[in-house]
Design a protein around this motif. Structure first.
Motif, PDB file in Angstrom:
ATOM      1  N   GLU A  20       0.809  -1.223   0.000  1.00  0.00           N
ATOM      2  CA  GLU A  20       0.000   0.000   0.000  1.00  0.00           C
ATOM      3  C   GLU A  20       0.842   1.272   0.000  1.00  0.00           C
ATOM      4  N   LEU A  21       2.128   1.143   0.351  1.00  0.00           N
ATOM      5  CA  LEU A  21       2.992   2.329   0.282  1.00  0.00           C
ATOM      6  C   LEU A  21       3.026   2.904  -1.128  1.00  0.00           C
ATOM      7  N   ALA A  22       2.797   2.042  -2.111  1.00  0.00           N
ATOM      8  CA  ALA A  22       2.828   2.500  -3.505  1.00  0.00           C
ATOM      9  C   ALA A  22       1.704   3.475  -3.810  1.00  0.00           C
ATOM     10  N   ASN A  23       0.709   3.540  -2.941  1.00  0.00           N
ATOM     11  CA  ASN A  23      -0.414   4.465  -3.169  1.00  0.00           C
ATOM     12  C   ASN A  23      -0.067   5.900  -2.810  1.00  0.00           C
ATOM     13  N   ILE A  24       1.067   6.103  -2.132  1.00  0.00           N
ATOM     14  CA  ILE A  24       1.449   7.464  -1.732  1.00  0.00           C
ATOM     15  C   ILE A  24       2.215   8.083  -2.898  1.00  0.00           C
ATOM     16  N   SER A  25       1.505   8.592  -3.821  1.00  0.00           N
ATOM     17  CA  SER A  25       2.113   9.066  -5.072  1.00  0.00           C
ATOM     18  C   SER A  25       3.034  10.258  -4.872  1.00  0.00           C
ATOM     19  N   THR A  26       2.894  10.959  -3.732  1.00  0.00           N
ATOM     20  CA  THR A  26       3.732  12.135  -3.482  1.00  0.00           C
ATOM     21  C   THR A  26       5.053  11.780  -2.810  1.00  0.00           C
ATOM     22  N   LEU A  27       5.263  10.510  -2.477  1.00  0.00           N
ATOM     23  CA  LEU A  27       6.438  10.099  -1.710  1.00  0.00           C
ATOM     24  C   LEU A  27       7.719  10.321  -2.507  1.00  0.00           C
ATOM     25  N   THR A  28       8.674  11.014  -1.882  1.00  0.00           N
ATOM     26  CA  THR A  28       9.973  11.235  -2.528  1.00  0.00           C
ATOM     27  C   THR A  28      11.111  10.517  -1.805  1.00  0.00           C
ATOM     28  N   SER A  29      10.901  10.128  -0.541  1.00  0.00           N
ATOM     29  CA  SER A  29      11.964   9.482   0.225  1.00  0.00           C
ATOM     30  C   SER A  29      11.395   8.344   1.066  1.00  0.00           C
ATOM     31  N   LEU A  30      11.971   7.143   0.900  1.00  0.00           N
ATOM     32  CA  LEU A  30      11.569   5.967   1.676  1.00  0.00           C
ATOM     33  C   LEU A  30      12.830   5.348   2.279  1.00  0.00           C
ATOM     34  N   VAL A  31      13.002   5.488   3.597  1.00  0.00           N
ATOM     35  CA  VAL A  31      14.189   4.996   4.296  1.00  0.00           C
ATOM     36  C   VAL A  31      13.766   3.908   5.274  1.00  0.00           C
ATOM     37  N   LEU A  32      14.136   2.665   4.964  1.00  0.00           N
ATOM     38  CA  LEU A  32      13.792   1.511   5.805  1.00  0.00           C
ATOM     39  C   LEU A  32      15.048   0.771   6.254  1.00  0.00           C
ATOM     40  N   GLU A  33      16.177   1.427   6.254  1.00  0.00           N
ATOM     41  CA  GLU A  33      17.449   0.780   6.588  1.00  0.00           C
ATOM     42  C   GLU A  33      17.486   0.290   8.030  1.00  0.00           C
ATOM     43  N   GLU A  34      18.367  -0.710   8.251  1.00  0.00           N
ATOM     44  CA  GLU A  34      18.690  -1.198   9.587  1.00  0.00           C
ATOM     45  C   GLU A  34      17.465  -1.692  10.348  1.00  0.00           C
ATOM     46  N   ASN A  35      16.648  -2.519   9.682  1.00  0.00           N
ATOM     47  CA  ASN A  35      15.519  -3.168  10.335  1.00  0.00           C
ATOM     48  C   ASN A  35      15.643  -4.669  10.136  1.00  0.00           C
ATOM     49  N   ARG A  36      14.566  -5.400  10.317  1.00  0.00           N
ATOM     50  CA  ARG A  36      14.559  -6.851  10.115  1.00  0.00           C
ATOM     51  C   ARG A  36      13.455  -7.243   9.139  1.00  0.00           C
ATOM     52  N   LEU A  37      13.209  -6.364   8.189  1.00  0.00           N
ATOM     53  CA  LEU A  37      12.181  -6.624   7.195  1.00  0.00           C
ATOM     54  C   LEU A  37      12.617  -7.753   6.269  1.00  0.00           C
ATOM     55  N   SER A  38      11.658  -8.477   5.732  1.00  0.00           N
ATOM     56  CA  SER A  38      11.982  -9.652   4.928  1.00  0.00           C
ATOM     57  C   SER A  38      11.021  -9.751   3.746  1.00  0.00           C
ATOM     58  N   GLY A  39      11.138 -10.856   3.014  1.00  0.00           N
ATOM     59  CA  GLY A  39      10.270 -11.081   1.862  1.00  0.00           C
ATOM     60  C   GLY A  39      10.765 -10.368   0.621  1.00  0.00           C
ATOM     61  N   THR A  40       9.990 -10.452  -0.421  1.00  0.00           N
ATOM     62  CA  THR A  40      10.341  -9.801  -1.684  1.00  0.00           C
ATOM     63  C   THR A  40       9.832  -8.371  -1.708  1.00  0.00           C
ATOM     64  N   LEU A  41      10.429  -7.554  -2.561  1.00  0.00           N
ATOM     65  CA  LEU A  41       9.977  -6.168  -2.697  1.00  0.00           C
ATOM     66  C   LEU A  41       8.695  -6.141  -3.523  1.00  0.00           C
ATOM     67  N   PRO A  42       7.663  -5.441  -3.050  1.00  0.00           N
ATOM     68  CA  PRO A  42       6.403  -5.377  -3.804  1.00  0.00           C
ATOM     69  C   PRO A  42       6.603  -4.733  -5.179  1.00  0.00           C
ATOM     70  N   PRO A  43       6.181  -5.389  -6.245  1.00  0.00           N
ATOM     71  CA  PRO A  43       6.293  -4.764  -7.575  1.00  0.00           C
ATOM     72  C   PRO A  43       5.565  -3.435  -7.647  1.00  0.00           C
TER      73      PRO A  43
END
Length: 696
Positions: A20-43
């Motif tokens: 659902e992050l893809a719905n934020i059409s105004t987003l210019t910066s997405l910083v998710l570093e240094e976490n424990r996120l997993s799985g594939t990146l959403p197309p």
């Protein structure tokens, strides 16, 4: 209000990236570093048409980069270091993302080859390292007028340096370390002469060293190559350690000349890395306090060992002292403080090189303690330090994490190895392979770190000094008399049957060199309250297992060989020999053994959550609620432990009794495989499988 910036740096987040992050059409910066996120990146993230900055480093992402990311043409920064991606580096990164300024693909899991980079005119910082895949030629680089930092380290590059390297006139930092590059370095000044930092460590360059390099005043590192010149190991800011062929095919590197070794070659060596001289347990640890900056070689005061450090902390240019001294760290006990309040750090590769050793078998102990991070809920507790350890050129530890191995911050951990010295030299190298945190808790703390080194011949007995002025003949007489008396007493004891069991144990132990400590029966009885039934935590193939606490507070698990056990001394000795040679984060650690009287004991690390079987199927009060990510991590950990046993260890070991009861869980639910007692050594020259019954 329009949402343009999401930054969740270092929040210990788990799970998947919501599409659902893809719905934020105004987003210019997405910083998710240094976490424990997993799985594939959403197309769906390919629909972020205004995204400029995407930082995904230091997570557990897997799968290939989605093809939809080709539409992210507004990106200026893209970081995916330290992940588990698969597939090749996509071409669309270098063809479509023409606004790209910074690209970090270090230890991402992706494979080479690196596509041609010919159209990124805004690129200033390119970092690619530790690629999977086969060898590849140097990628085409051109039309990069703003490029200042070029890192292509451990990318499986082969062949000569291409001519177009000379066209990169704006580059100030060039790191091509640990590839298979060969041939000669151009001997005429070029753009390379304008570099502030040049790292060509660990390649196969030949021919003479160009004069413009020998005369440089900048930091350059040519160590571990095959040049023909005979040079000093250090010249100004130039590190030339092991840069040329060895002397007469011996182990001594030529830049040291012919070292003046003592008449009696060394049988032991102790180094207090980053600290002053200390005396611990009767052994003198030599001082190692010299400051080491980028591209540095240093010879010890005794001239029997040296260090070579390469690399810089790219985002912390002020850091030029790679020695850590934290005398007030509170986590260390009094017994540990001497060796573990200091350490030596390196941004990339750190080598300890010992020479003048007598050929033979040595026990090598590497002392570690994580003292830069904290063990609380502050920002300083979020760091992850991961590196590899090589001994005599062979990787012995992969993805080694001091904090995880030791069970916390400021806790010492000892890694033991048996090493064969055949040419008088011993080489210990620690290398950062692009993994771990590079942004938190602060930049410049991610490289390999070591507290002390112990090297000793287990068969060496120091001579007894004659301090009282007794003549040699008197000493000989005393020794002869004592020897005769000893044999007389032993003969009497043997005749009465007192020593027969002990001698059987000694005969079984003969020829096996253990990398473990020896405990007395009194120590173990004190730790387990004389094997009190309330301390019994299980029943293994050798008999009961007891929990104990040593005098220094260390919790242990004691496996006791029962008198009725059908397994004899040979199986017991086999287990000691095997486990002492097997060291891995997903194998249970063996602290030592006790062989005294009729007692045969193994002393292991104590694992708080007992076995996987109890966690899954035990009494309800002992069962653990394991979510899917935890179960997945347990599965992967078991697989990594088995991969080490089957393929990566010097001994090829088939466990043959893998089951939930033989998988133990530590306090963080990390799995550790136990019970190697009946494992079959699978020698490389044997193609058959033994049909002898062993395990279930």
């Amino acid at each position: 209000m329009q949402l343009i910036d999401i930054s969740l740096l270092g929040n210990r987040l788990t799970g998947l990236i919501p599409k659902e992050l893809a719905n934020i059409s105004t987003l210019t910066s997405l910083v998710l570093e240094e976490n424990r996120l997993s799985g594939t990146l959403p197309p769906e993230l390919g629909n972020l048409t205004n995204i400029e900055r995407m930082h995904l480093s230091s997570n557990n992402f897997s799968g290939e980069l989605p093809e939809t990311f080709a539409r992210l043409t507004t990106l200026t920064e893209f970081r995916i270091d330290d992940n588990n991606f698969t597939g090749n580096i996509p071409n669309f990164i270098f063809q479509n993302w023409k606004k790209l300024e910074k690209l970090y693909i270090q230890a991402s899991g992706l494979s080479g080859p690196i596509p041609a980079i010919v159209a990124l005119q805004n690129l200033t910082d390119l970092r690619i390292s530790d690629l999977n895949g086969a060898e590849a030629s140097f990628p085409r680089l051109s039309n990069l007028p703003k490029l200042k930092r070029l890192i292509l380290r451990s990318c499986n590059l082969t062949g000569p340096l291409p001519d177009f390297i000379g066209e990169l006139t704006t580059v100030k930092i060039l790191d091509l370390s640990f590839n298979g590059l060969s041939g000669k370095i151009p001997d005429t000044p070029s753009s390379l002469n304008n570099l502030d930092q040049l790292f060509l460590t660990g390649n196969m360059f030949t021919g003479p060293i160009p004069r413009w390099i020998l005369e440089t005043k900048n930091n350059m590192d040519l160590s571990y190559n095959n040049f023909t010149d005979r040079v000093q190991c250090q010249q100004s800011g130039l590190n030339l350690f092991a840069s040329t062929s060895r002397i007469n095919n011996s182990g001594t590197v030529s830049c040291l000349g012919s070292p003046q070794c003592p008449a009696k070659l060394l049988r032991f060596l102790y180094i207090n890395c980053g600290g002053r001289e200390e005396k611990v347990n009767g052994n003198t640890y030599e001082a190692d306090t010299d400051k080491v900056g980028p591209s540095t070689f240093l010879l010890s005061a005794t001239n029997y060992w040296a260090i070579s450090s390469t690399g810089i902390f790219l985002d912390d240019n002020s850091k030029d002292d790679f020695v850590i001294d934290l005398p007030n760290i509170t986590q260390l006990s009094k017994n540990d403080r001497q060796l573990y309040t200091t350490a030596r750090l390196s941004p990339n590769s750190l080598t300890y090189y010992a020479f003048c050793l007598k050929n033979g078998t040595y026990n090598v102990s590497l002392h570690f303690a994580e003292i830069q991070f904290t063990d609380d809920e502050s920002f300083s507790s979020l760091g992850r330090r991961i590196f590899d350890v090589y001994i005599q050129g062979k990787r012995e530890l992969k993805d080694f994490n001091i904090k995880d191995e030791a069970g916390g911050i400021g806790k010492p951990i000892l890694k033991n190895f048996t090493v064969f010295v055949t040419d008088g030299t011993l080489n210990i190298r620690l290398q950062w392979a692009g993994k771990g945190s590079t942004s938190i808790p602060q930049r410049g703390v991610y490289g390999p770190l070591i507290s002390a080194i112990s090297i000793f011949d287990p068969h060496y007995k120091p001579p007894i000094e004659n301090r009282g002025g007794i003549s040699a003949s008197v000493v000989v007489g005393i020794v002869a008399g004592a020897t005769f008396a000893t044999f007389l007493i032993m003969g009497i004891l043997w005749w009465n049957g007192c020593l027969r069991q002990k001698n059987t144990l000694e005969r079984d132990l003969k020829g096996i060199e253990l990398q473990t400590s020896s405990f007395t029966l009194r120590q173990i009885k004190a730790a387990t309250n004389n094997f009190d039934a309330t301390n019994k935590i299980g029943e293994g193939g050798f008999g009961p297992v007891y929990k104990g606490i040593l005098a220094d507070g260390t919790e242990i698990a004691v496996k006791q060989l029962s008198a009725k056990s059908r397994q004899g001394n040979r199986e017991f000795v086999t287990e000691i020999g095997m486990i002492s040679a097997l060291q891995h984060p997903h194998l249970v650690k063996l602290y030592g053994c006790c062989i005294e009287g009729n007692q045969l004991l193994l002393i292991y690390e104590y694992l708080e959550n007992n076995s996987l079987a109890r966690a899954l199927f035990g009494p309800e009060e002992f069962q653990l609620k394991l979510d899917w990510p935890t179960r997945r991590n347990i599965c992967i950990g078991i697989a990594r432990g088995l991969a080490y046993l089957h393929e990566e260890s010097r001994l090829k070991v088939v466990h043959r009794d893998i089951k939930a009861t033989n998988v133990l869980l530590d306090k963080n639910l990390n799995p550790k495989i136990s019970h190697f007692g009946l494992a079959k050594l699978d020698e490389e020259d044997n193609t058959h499988i033994s049909t002898r019954i062993a395990g279930t």
